[in-house]
Design an enzyme around this catalytic site. Structure first.
Site, PDB file in Angstrom:
ATOM      1  N   LYS A  76       9.208  55.703  64.621  1.00 28.25           N
ATOM      2  CA  LYS A  76       9.662  54.615  65.164  1.00 28.25           C
ATOM      3  C   LYS A  76       9.673  54.355  66.766  1.00 28.25           C
ATOM      4  O   LYS A  76       9.495  55.429  67.293  1.00 28.25           O
ATOM      5  CB  LYS A  76      11.166  54.911  64.712  1.00 28.25           C
ATOM      6  CG  LYS A  76      12.205  53.718  65.248  1.00 28.25           C
ATOM      7  CD  LYS A  76      13.650  54.178  64.401  1.00 28.25           C
ATOM      8  CE  LYS A  76      14.749  53.051  64.849  1.00 28.25           C
ATOM      9  NZ  LYS A  76      15.833  53.514  64.330  1.00 28.25           N
ATOM     10  N   SER A 151      18.235  49.864  61.253  1.00 26.02           N
ATOM     11  CA  SER A 151      17.197  49.631  62.149  1.00 26.02           C
ATOM     12  C   SER A 151      15.831  50.156  62.129  1.00 26.02           C
ATOM     13  O   SER A 151      14.752  49.597  62.548  1.00 26.02           O
ATOM     14  CB  SER A 151      17.621  49.842  63.728  1.00 26.02           C
ATOM     15  OG  SER A 151      17.832  51.411  63.742  1.00 26.02           O
ATOM     16  N   SER A 175      20.642  53.781  59.653  1.00 28.76           N
ATOM     17  CA  SER A 175      19.324  53.276  59.779  1.00 28.76           C
ATOM     18  C   SER A 175      18.084  53.908  59.272  1.00 28.76           C
ATOM     19  O   SER A 175      16.947  53.334  59.349  1.00 28.76           O
ATOM     20  CB  SER A 175      18.983  53.137  61.194  1.00 28.76           C
ATOM     21  OG  SER A 175      19.871  51.938  62.009  1.00 28.76           O
TER      22      SER A 175
HETATM   23  N1  GLN Z   1      23.536  48.914  61.099  1.00 25.46           N
HETATM   24  C1  GLN Z   1      24.261  50.023  62.000  1.00 25.46           C
HETATM   25  C2  GLN Z   1      24.116  49.330  63.427  1.00 25.46           C
HETATM   26  O1  GLN Z   1      24.120  48.119  63.652  1.00 25.46           O
HETATM   27  C3  GLN Z   1      23.374  51.209  62.188  1.00 25.46           C
HETATM   28  C4  GLN Z   1      22.109  51.304  62.979  1.00 25.46           C
HETATM   29  C5  GLN Z   1      21.628  52.499  63.102  1.00 25.46           C
HETATM   30  O2  GLN Z   1      21.884  53.525  62.356  1.00 25.46           O
HETATM   31  N2  GLN Z   1      20.733  52.517  64.290  1.00 25.46           N
HETATM   32  O3  GLN Z   1      24.866  50.010  64.423  1.00 25.46           O
END
Ligand code: GLN
Length: 488
Positions: A76, A151, A175
């Site tokens: 990532k 994400s 994510s």
């Molecule tokens: N969807 C969640 C957010 O938007 C989690 C994102 C993540 O785990 N980085 O904060």
């Protein structure tokens, strides 16, 4: 070659069926031909990949190989890579080339794993659909009109489309697990502190945790073996020694008590998703586990608590992007104030700005007690719910998401609808627990995930349950249509 698991690739490399250079070329070639339609990679440095693969082949020939030597792994684009752009999906860091490796990247390099490339992601890891990336949305390999989840959407899509054998992701509120569920792969978010956060661009520091994403629990265990462990340079990293996450994969599930939280199976869960989760649970029961109904009574408070705490931490973490120290800097600032405001106005996208505003508000004098402090108190209650459950059961199971992947664009104008996607994943981060998602069926050709949640530092047990499930089912072996029509 591209269809093989990490475990099979390790065996193939050691049996000299193919070299790391051949293997790496195979994935580079697939990325070159197929990623145009998926957009899962932001940066791929072919010559660095081939040089590292050549070195890995020599190491294997000399007999000094580590388990992941020669295996290409995608990362990532949130992990700092020495000499290679680390954008975090943002215009702000589009020109940022870190002078050092994240601890996790260094560990992979020392094992001789190949850094195949940096994967697309929601900007600063904020999102559930990978649509907030400066580098454009990622498509779900199962159906290009769908989101891959976020994400870590680039990592999930790359693994699902067989553009990489495995990848790393990060999970602040789901994510790793949610994109794994949407793309039909396996992902584990370890306990908070199990994997070093040094060199991982910070979103919400008390929630962020890195973990592996792969096509099976066994492959996740192989990656976690390399990633986990104490880092003296990360004060929140745990000193508890990491275990061999492959050692217990085959253990019997006889006597395992699985808690099913009432709140995860009620209103909000799509009926066809519920049916698949139920049959997955029956499979675990058939292997000797007992299903026990439990309750997480504060579940309805996880979204409000998370969406105060995460933006609050983000607003302080992202204050470092000021046009002076890192990345983007606006042209010809007239004074310091102009430099800060224009740099941040230009460098950040809409979702990041929204979070900074919410977080700054929640932390401001006068509102701190009403929002941030209150959310932290609620967080404590959420954590206590899990502690109480784990007195009765060994793991908790339920859906990863309320339903399968949704269409690109379907929720991008409605932040609250997007935040509701995280309903089953956020509490795990608030409580610092390990959680994983494994493929558990399809609804109209779209993959679904079963979520497993464990006690602190009980990753090996989650991987064991997931592996046993995967020994008895073939959901994780299903592959999306290959646009190139290739046989493996
Ligand atoms: N969807 C969640 C957010 O938007 C989690 C994102 C993540 O785990 N980085 O904060």
């Amino acid at each position: 070659m591209h269809d093989k698991s990490v475990a099979q690739l390790i065996a193939g490399l050691h049996a000299r069926q193919f070299s790391s250079v051949e293997l790496s070329r195979c994935f580079l070639d697939r990325i070159g031909r197929l990623d145009g339609a998926i957009n899962s990679f932001i940066t791929v440095d072919e010559s660095a990949v081939l040089a590292a693969a050549g070195a890995a082949d020599q190491r294997i020939a000399a007999g000094g190989a580590a388990p992941l030597t020669g295996i290409p792994i995608a990362h990532k684009d949130i992990f700092c890579t020495d000499g290679m752009r680390t954008s975090c999906g943002s215009r702000m860091l589009d020109n940022f080339v870190p002078p050092y490796d994240a601890t996790l990247i260094g560990k992979f390099r020392r094992e001789g794993a190949i850094i195949l490339g940096k994967t697309n992601m929601d900007e600063f890891a904020m999102g559930s659909s990978n649509e907030s990336s400066y580098y454009g949305p990622v498509s779900n390999p199962w159906d290009k009109r769908l989101v891959p989840g976020g994400s870590s959407g680039g990592s999930a899509a790359a693994v699902a489309a067989m553009l990489a054998p495995a990848a790393t992701g990060t999970d602040t509120g789901g994510s790793i697990r949610q994109p794994a569920a949407f793309c039909g792969i396996t992902g584990i978010k370890p306990t908070y502190g199990r994997v070093s956060r040094l060199g991982m661009v910070a979103f919400a520091s008390s929630l962020d945790q890195a973990g592996p994403m792969a096509r099976s629990a066994e492959d996740c265990a192989l990656l976690l073996n390399c990633m986990a462990g104490h880092d003296p340079l990360d004060s929140t990293s745990s000193e508890l020694p990491a275990e061999d996450y492959c050692a217990r994969l085959d253990n019997s599930l006889e006597g395992l008590r699985i808690g099913l939280p009432r709140e995860y199976f009620g209103e909000g869960l799509a009926a066809d998703t519920a049916r698949h989760i139920d049959s997955a649970l029956r499979e675990l029961e058939a292997q000797g586990a007992t299903l026990v109904e439990v309750s997480l009574p504060h579940s309805h408070l996880t979204i409000p608590a998370y969406y105060v705490i995460a933006p609050a931490e983000a607003s302080t973490n992202l204050s470092r992007f000021d046009g002076v120290r890192y990345g983007h800097r606006c042209k010809d600032p007239v004074d310091l104030h102009d430099l800060y405001t224009r740099t941040r106005e230009e460098g950040f996208g809409a979702e990041v700005k929204r979070r900074i505003l919410v977080g700054t508000y929640a932390l401001s004098a006068g509102y701190y007690d009403a929002y941030y402090k209150k959310a932290q108190q609620v967080r404590r209650l959420i954590k206590q719910d899990f502690t109480d459950c784990f007195e009765q059961v060994d793991i908790i199971a339920g859906p990863t998401t309320p339903g399968p992947a949704f269409a690109l664009g379907a929720k991008s104008d409605d932040p609250v609808a997007m935040y509701l996607e995280d309903i089953y994943t956020l509490a795990v981060n608030l409580a610092g627990l390990p959680g994983m998602s494994i493929p558990a069926g399809f609804v109209d050709g779209k993959p679904l995930g079963l979520q497993l949640i464990g006690r602190h530092f009980d990753e090996a047990r989650l991987l064991n349950v997931a592996h046993r499930f995967q020994q008895a089912t073939d959901w994780h072996l299903q592959r999306p249509p290959d646009p190139a029509g290739e046989e493996s």
